[in-house]
Scaffold this motif. Structure first.
Motif, PDB file in Angstrom:
ATOM      1  N   ALA A   1       0.827  -1.204   0.000  1.00  0.00           N
ATOM      2  CA  ALA A   1       0.000   0.000   0.000  1.00  0.00           C
ATOM      3  C   ALA A   1       0.862   1.255   0.000  1.00  0.00           C
ATOM      4  N   VAL A   2       1.930   1.262   0.779  1.00  0.00           N
ATOM      5  CA  VAL A   2       2.834   2.421   0.821  1.00  0.00           C
ATOM      6  C   VAL A   2       3.463   2.649  -0.553  1.00  0.00           C
ATOM      7  N   SER A   3       3.840   1.566  -1.197  1.00  0.00           N
ATOM      8  CA  SER A   3       4.452   1.686  -2.522  1.00  0.00           C
ATOM      9  C   SER A   3       3.490   2.328  -3.522  1.00  0.00           C
ATOM     10  N   HIS A   4       2.224   1.896  -3.509  1.00  0.00           N
ATOM     11  CA  HIS A   4       1.236   2.468  -4.421  1.00  0.00           C
ATOM     12  C   HIS A   4       0.941   3.928  -4.078  1.00  0.00           C
ATOM     13  N   LEU A   5       0.856   4.247  -2.798  1.00  0.00           N
ATOM     14  CA  LEU A   5       0.579   5.628  -2.402  1.00  0.00           C
ATOM     15  C   LEU A   5       1.727   6.544  -2.810  1.00  0.00           C
ATOM     16  N   SER A   6       2.954   6.121  -2.596  1.00  0.00           N
ATOM     17  CA  SER A   6       4.125   6.943  -2.940  1.00  0.00           C
ATOM     18  C   SER A   6       4.208   7.170  -4.456  1.00  0.00           C
ATOM     19  N   ARG A   7       3.809   6.140  -5.207  1.00  0.00           N
ATOM     20  CA  ARG A   7       3.853   6.261  -6.673  1.00  0.00           C
ATOM     21  C   ARG A   7       2.769   7.200  -7.198  1.00  0.00           C
ATOM     22  N   ASP A   8       1.553   7.049  -6.678  1.00  0.00           N
ATOM     23  CA  ASP A   8       0.415   7.796  -7.232  1.00  0.00           C
ATOM     24  C   ASP A   8       0.188   9.145  -6.554  1.00  0.00           C
ATOM     25  N   TYR A   9       0.624   9.277  -5.292  1.00  0.00           N
ATOM     26  CA  TYR A   9       0.377  10.516  -4.540  1.00  0.00           C
ATOM     27  C   TYR A   9       1.649  10.912  -3.782  1.00  0.00           C
ATOM     28  N   PRO A  10       2.686  11.268  -4.517  1.00  0.00           N
ATOM     29  CA  PRO A  10       3.973  11.557  -3.864  1.00  0.00           C
ATOM     30  C   PRO A  10       3.930  12.765  -2.940  1.00  0.00           C
ATOM     31  N   GLU A  11       2.908  13.602  -3.061  1.00  0.00           N
ATOM     32  CA  GLU A  11       2.826  14.786  -2.208  1.00  0.00           C
ATOM     33  C   GLU A  11       2.395  14.465  -0.776  1.00  0.00           C
ATOM     34  N   ILE A  12       1.904  13.245  -0.528  1.00  0.00           N
ATOM     35  CA  ILE A  12       1.430  12.880   0.809  1.00  0.00           C
ATOM     36  C   ILE A  12       2.581  12.266   1.604  1.00  0.00           C
ATOM     37  N   PRO A  13       3.009  12.901   2.697  1.00  0.00           N
ATOM     38  CA  PRO A  13       4.100  12.330   3.511  1.00  0.00           C
ATOM     39  C   PRO A  13       3.653  11.013   4.159  1.00  0.00           C
ATOM     40  N   SER A  14       4.563  10.066   4.234  1.00  0.00           N
ATOM     41  CA  SER A  14       4.234   8.784   4.864  1.00  0.00           C
ATOM     42  C   SER A  14       5.430   8.264   5.648  1.00  0.00           C
ATOM     43  N   ARG A  15       5.152   7.472   6.646  1.00  0.00           N
ATOM     44  CA  ARG A  15       6.181   6.783   7.432  1.00  0.00           C
ATOM     45  C   ARG A  15       5.602   5.433   7.841  1.00  0.00           C
ATOM     46  N   CYS A  16       6.471   4.475   8.110  1.00  0.00           N
ATOM     47  CA  CYS A  16       6.008   3.093   8.275  1.00  0.00           C
ATOM     48  C   CYS A  16       6.553   2.442   9.539  1.00  0.00           C
ATOM     49  N   GLN A  17       5.708   1.615  10.126  1.00  0.00           N
ATOM     50  CA  GLN A  17       6.192   0.686  11.142  1.00  0.00           C
ATOM     51  C   GLN A  17       7.092  -0.329  10.453  1.00  0.00           C
ATOM     52  N   ARG A  18       8.213  -0.635  11.092  1.00  0.00           N
ATOM     53  CA  ARG A  18       9.151  -1.602  10.527  1.00  0.00           C
ATOM     54  C   ARG A  18       9.158  -2.876  11.368  1.00  0.00           C
ATOM     55  N   ARG A  19       9.535  -3.947  10.766  1.00  0.00           N
ATOM     56  CA  ARG A  19       9.663  -5.204  11.491  1.00  0.00           C
ATOM     57  C   ARG A  19      10.745  -5.078  12.567  1.00  0.00           C
ATOM     58  N   GLY A  20      10.450  -5.585  13.754  1.00  0.00           N
ATOM     59  CA  GLY A  20      11.455  -5.644  14.808  1.00  0.00           C
ATOM     60  C   GLY A  20      11.876  -4.306  15.379  1.00  0.00           C
ATOM     61  N   MET A  21      11.029  -3.287  15.348  1.00  0.00           N
ATOM     62  CA  MET A  21      11.384  -1.983  15.906  1.00  0.00           C
ATOM     63  C   MET A  21      11.612  -2.111  17.414  1.00  0.00           C
ATOM     64  N   ASP A  22      12.710  -1.521  17.915  1.00  0.00           N
ATOM     65  CA  ASP A  22      12.938  -1.534  19.353  1.00  0.00           C
ATOM     66  C   ASP A  22      12.138  -0.411  20.004  1.00  0.00           C
ATOM     67  N   GLU A  23      12.236  -0.318  21.332  1.00  0.00           N
ATOM     68  CA  GLU A  23      11.407   0.636  22.061  1.00  0.00           C
ATOM     69  C   GLU A  23      11.722   2.078  21.669  1.00  0.00           C
ATOM     70  N   THR A  24      12.998   2.372  21.413  1.00  0.00           N
ATOM     71  CA  THR A  24      13.382   3.729  21.020  1.00  0.00           C
ATOM     72  C   THR A  24      12.782   4.106  19.668  1.00  0.00           C
ATOM     73  N   ALA A  25      12.836   3.158  18.726  1.00  0.00           N
ATOM     74  CA  ALA A  25      12.285   3.419  17.399  1.00  0.00           C
ATOM     75  C   ALA A  25      10.766   3.559  17.455  1.00  0.00           C
ATOM     76  N   ARG A  26      10.125   2.757  18.284  1.00  0.00           N
ATOM     77  CA  ARG A  26       8.665   2.867  18.411  1.00  0.00           C
ATOM     78  C   ARG A  26       8.272   4.226  18.987  1.00  0.00           C
ATOM     79  N   GLN A  27       9.032   4.681  19.991  1.00  0.00           N
ATOM     80  CA  GLN A  27       8.721   5.977  20.588  1.00  0.00           C
ATOM     81  C   GLN A  27       8.946   7.099  19.585  1.00  0.00           C
ATOM     82  N   ALA A  28       9.985   6.981  18.764  1.00  0.00           N
ATOM     83  CA  ALA A  28      10.246   8.007  17.746  1.00  0.00           C
ATOM     84  C   ALA A  28       9.098   8.059  16.732  1.00  0.00           C
ATOM     85  N   PHE A  29       8.549   6.908  16.386  1.00  0.00           N
ATOM     86  CA  PHE A  29       7.421   6.855  15.460  1.00  0.00           C
ATOM     87  C   PHE A  29       6.224   7.608  16.044  1.00  0.00           C
TER      88      PHE A  29
END
Length: 797
Positions: free
Chosen positions: A628-656
């Protein structure tokens, strides 16, 4: 212990509890493990009694009292066995492996117990002398080792009185604390000028559950203050209901933090948020060993770790400092106190469970197979109240607690690298693996779990023998490359212990992954059979969450009592606060996902352009999310996006989470049921809406189909219990991120036509208004989409 009268205080204690306080010394040492199960212990005691023959008295009930400075201590317990003819009193201990590896401090504790029993027996039967015996039974071989020591009644009496004098000082201190605590809690007042809407009702039903000793399933909406609203009434109930301890159990670390903050709001600790004198309440935060360990590269015994060396010699001073400090002993405070006394923070926390009024920790500390809080409740005969936050997660968490697996490839690797002393027992395990696979060749296709009708007895027995052998080896070789052996030992032990209680609540499956690569799993399907005894052991249990519907699903799978109460607190939010939109032209079924992605991201983009701001978009898997992120970035590049990643540690989750700032713009993509779908708070403009793709149901798989069949057989609700209810619970939890307070406004867009079905809408919150239809062009319509919506959502869940 309890106080009998104000003018002549009287305290009670069991022999084992007495000696735990007064007779332990030396190093912390966990090398003499693993210990036998409770069932093996009972069977071992019965075996010894059978061997002794006629005239042998087993399970002697003994009691006596000691008076010191006007205070009385009543001591009671059951001695394992007495031979009147030989005048020999026996204390029986079961064990695994070589007795030579038992620590001297453990042996000293056992001698203290039999000496106290000896003093009580001499008093009761007016004996002048006894032969004391420690009888050690190796559960695998049945070998019995007996250590004896003669003693006179006078010697035993002197020892007994000394232990009681030591304990009485603690008993009187604890009784004084209990009086102060109960007096303060009797006068406890709510810390704010007024309750939030719905919070008073929540507090009243919790208080009533404590008063009636009932189990309570409490569904209350997000944002009304459930943590404070449950802690306050339960603390107020403690003195009135004679509760000894309260356990506040959470699913994740943020839940523990919220509980500790609520307790400070109530006035616990010097850093409390009230101006009044702090509540005389001792609060302990339990954390995982990996989190608390100061020396993760060292083993937990005095020969390896400096904080284990002399642990029990320094424990009394650290314990006294902890109870004198009182307040909130969170992770940081406990670490500071432990290191000041040069002892292990993790095991100090384990010891302080007995001396703290309220413990905050993960649910596994009470519900797991070897749960510390449950074991302490049983041993101390406490009256406890258990509060379980985000209780909708307990079904899956408990299934994990009562499941275990073993990997053939891992067993082969351990066997190849093992020292010669372990060649035979580990070789037997490898051979049993081959025999098991040879018996199940035809039925078991690659990567497909094959359900075994019976347990593989040969492999289980080989594993039991290997566990004993590895335990002996590790005790004799504490240094060196032992991590792999130790990990194998505990995995094998977990499997063996669950095998002892195997029944229709679980399945045994064998899965091939290729030559030499197979897994054996004991998977729990119905946790109720394991949880019911733990729920019954508490005076009252309150399981609360924003999503505990339908009630029967949780009653059945968690094993609640027949008289358990389900209660729903009405939402303080109105339909005017939340716009619910349904993309009825979309199908996110597996067969339609690829073809529907363009239409799906078009709906997301349309909503974002209509009302820019911060959004969360939830998908059922990382693969679906990334597409879904890939399609959104391709068709609507003006919309900022960020993603949950596999295996995020507590620091990365808090930054998200921290990226969601008021006035910000963009879409955060996350997994439905994951770390960002519940337990995070983004009020106001930090989050203006959420998109939810799919109904959140688990994927259809061989094991989930077995689960469905087993649930259908037991409860008659197979599909609902295995798929529909767990899925819709995830949806409601994710949607609950949007409206967090009375001033919040937002939108939830449901991206699947099945949300329009009445049976699914019945599981959505009653306060949601009728969903509006998200726009779509005729070309975007998917096969099987719902053409019409019901007029309104159901008025009740």
């Amino acid at each position: 212990m309890s106080e009998a009268s104000a003018d002549r205080p009287c305290y009670r204690v069991a022999v084992r509890a007495l000696c735990d306080v007064t007779a332990r010394s030396g190093d912390l040492d966990h090398r003499f493990t693993p210990s036998p199960t409770a069932q093996q212990g009972i069977a071992g005691h019965q075996l010894i009694a059978e061997r002794r023959g006629v005239g042998y008295e087993s399970e002697l009930s003994l009691h006596g009292e000691v008076e010191v400075a006007g205070a009385r201590l009543l001591v009671s317990g059951r001695a394992d066995g007495f031979d009147p003819e030989a005048r020999r009193l026996e204390e029986v201990k079961t064990h695994r492996g070589s007795l030579a590896r038992m620590g001297a401090n453990q042996r000293a504790l056992h001698w203290a117990q039999v000496k106290v029993y000896g003093a009580l027996l001499c008093r009761t039967r007016q004996l002048e002398r006894l032969e004391l015996a420690l009888v050690y039974l190796e559960v695998g071989s049945g070998q019995e080792t007996r250590l004896t020591e003669p003693a006179t009644a006078d010697e035993l009496e002197a020892f007994f009185v000394a232990q009681c004098q030591h304990y009485l000082a603690w008993a009187e201190q604890e009784a004084a604390h209990r009086r102060r605590r109960d007096s303060a809690l009797t006068a406890l007042r709510f810390p704010h000028p007024a309750f939030r809407q719905g919070q008073r009702e929540l507090a009243e039903v919790v208080y009533k559950a404590a008063g009636t000793g009932r189990q309570l399933l409490l569904q209350a909406p997000t944002g009304i203050g459930k943590t404070l609203g449950t802690l306050f009434p339960m603390l107020a109930a403690m003195p009135r209901q004679g509760l000894d301890r309260v356990f506040f159990l959470t699913m994740k670390t943020p839940g523990r933090r919220l509980a500790l903050e609520a307790l400070r709001t109530l006035g616990v600790g010097e850093d409390s948020e009230t101006t009044a004198e702090p509540l005389p309440l001792r609060v302990l935060e339990l954390v995982a060993r990996d989190t608390a360990c100061e020396h993760p590269d060292k083993a937990c015994h005095g020969d390896a770790c400096p904080l284990a060396r002399g642990f029990y010699d320094r424990l009394p001073a650290a314990r006294q400092a902890a109870v004198a400090r009182g307040g909130v002993l969170d992770r940081a405070a406990l670490r500071e106190l432990a290191l000041a006394h040069s002892i292990c923070p993790y095991y100090l926390g384990q010891e302080l469970v007995r001396w703290c009024d309220l413990t905050v920790g993960d649910v596994n500390h009470y519900f797991d197979t070897s749960a510390l809080l449950f074991a302490a409740t049983q041993a101390q005969e406490w009256r406890v109240a258990v509060l379980v936050d985000e209780a909708h997660n307990l079904v899956e968490r408990a299934r994990g607690m009562y499941s275990a697996g073993l990997d053939q490839q891992r067993c082969n690797a351990v066997q190849r690298r093992a020292p010669p002393a372990l060649a035979r027992p580990l070789g037997r395990v490898v051979r049993q693996w081959r025999e098991l696979l040879a018996l199940n060749t035809a039925e078991n296709a690659a990567e497909t779990p094959h359900l075994l009708e019976t347990l593989p007895v040969g492999l289980i027995q080989a594993l039991q023998q290997a566990v004993s052998a590895v335990g002996d080896y590790l005790a004799e070789h504490p240094s060196g490359e032992v991590d792999e052996l130790q990990a194998f030992m505990f995995e094998a032990l977990a499997l063996c212990r669950l095998a002892e209680s195997f029944g229709d609540h679980s399945i045994c499956s064998l899965t091939r992954h290729g030559r030499g690569r197979a897994t054996l799993a004991l998977r729990n399907l119905i946790p109720a059979d394991f949880l019911a005894p733990r729920l019954a052991a508490s005076q009252t249990t309150v399981l609360f969450s924003a999503t505990l519907s339908p009630a029967d699903y949780y009653r059945d799978l968690l094993g609640l009592a027949e008289d358990a109460v389900w209660w729903e607190v009405g939402s303080p939010f109105s339909g005017a606060q939340l716009e619910v939109r349904l993309a009825r032209h979309l199908s996110t079924r597996w067969r339609d996902r690829e073809s529907s992605l363009d239409a799906l991201v078009a709906v997301i983009a349309d909503q974002y352009h209509r009302t820019p701001g911060n959004y969360l978009a939830f998908f059922s898997s990382f693969a679906y999310l990334e597409a879904a992120v890939s399609h959104l970035s391709r068709d609507y590049p003006e919309i900022p996006s960020r993603c949950q990643r596999r295996g995020m540690d507590e620091t990365a989750r808090q930054a998200f989470v921290d990226d969601f700032v008021a006035g910000g713009r963009g879409i955060g993509f996350a997994v439905l049921g994951g770390a960002f779908a519940e337990g995070i708070d983004l009020p106001g403009e930090r989050l203006v809406g959420a998109f939810i793709a799919t109904l959140g149901m688990p994927p259809i798989s061989a094991e989930n189909e077995i689960l469905k069949a087993r649930l259908e057989e037991r409860f008659g609700r197979g599909f609902d219990y295995a798929y529909r209810y767990p899925g819709l619970t995830k949806v409601v939890q994710a949607a609950g991120r949007v409206i967090r307070g009375p001033e919040d406004r937002g939108v939830v867009v449901l991206l699947d036509d099945r949300f329009g079905e009445a049976r699914n809408q019945a599981l959505l919150p009653a306060w949601w208004r009728r969903p509006e239809t998200a726009p779509a062009s005729p070309a975007d319509r998917q096969p099987g989409a719902a053409d019409d919506l019901p007029g309104t959502l159901p008025s009740s869940v």
